[in-house]
Motif scaffolding. Structure first.
Motif, short mmCIF file in Angstrom:
data_model
loop_
_atom_site.label_atom_id
_atom_site.label_comp_id
_atom_site.label_asym_id
_atom_site.label_seq_id
_atom_site.Cartn_x
_atom_site.Cartn_y
_atom_site.Cartn_z
N LEU A 13 0.83 -1.19 0.00
CA LEU A 13 0.00 0.00 0.00
C LEU A 13 0.87 1.26 0.00
CD1 LEU A 13 -2.74 1.37 0.11
CD2 LEU A 13 -2.73 1.04 2.59
N LEU A 46 -6.85 5.67 -1.21
CA LEU A 46 -5.63 5.08 -0.66
C LEU A 46 -5.46 5.46 0.81
CD1 LEU A 46 -3.13 5.49 -3.62
CD2 LEU A 46 -4.03 3.36 -2.68
N ARG A 49 -7.63 3.21 2.79
CA ARG A 49 -6.99 1.90 2.89
C ARG A 49 -5.82 1.94 3.87
NH1 ARG A 49 -5.35 0.22 -2.86
NH2 ARG A 49 -4.31 -1.44 -1.69
N SER A 53 -5.19 -0.43 7.02
CA SER A 53 -3.93 -1.17 7.12
C SER A 53 -3.27 -0.95 8.49
CB SER A 53 -2.99 -0.71 6.01
OG SER A 53 -1.75 -1.35 6.11
#
Length: 90
Positions: A13, A46, A49, A53
């Motif tokens: 990521l 992102l 995410r 994460s």
């Protein structure tokens, strides 16, 4: 998910975020204006995410005893990539 798996996914990521930061940087240099909405939407996705994460890393780290934690190399690679992203974002 093991801590090593969580860190590996996090590293991937971070690589995606780094690529987007490079793209955004090129766009700003070439066009001298704010990026299009599509790039900003990708950035938001992102970042969402990234939050997920980080939660996964914390959960994996607390669920495993210290001796089962991943190699420091994975942590350092992720930290290094994050520093590169921050440098680009300035």
């Amino acid at each position: 998910m093991t801590p090593a798996e969580a860190l590996h996914q996090h590293q991937q990521l971070c690589d995606e975020i780094h690529q987007l930061a490079l793209e955004e940087n090129r766009f700003l240099k070439q066009n001298q204006r704010v990026p299009d909405a599509s790039l900003l939407d990708r950035k938001r996705q992102l970042l969402e995410r990234l939050e997920t994460s980080l939660i996964a890393i914390k959960a994996a780290a607390t669920a495993v005893p210290a001796e089962g934690r991943p190699d420091r190399t994975l942590v350092e690679k992720a930290r290094s990539r994050i520093m590169q992203i921050l440098h680009l974002d300035r």
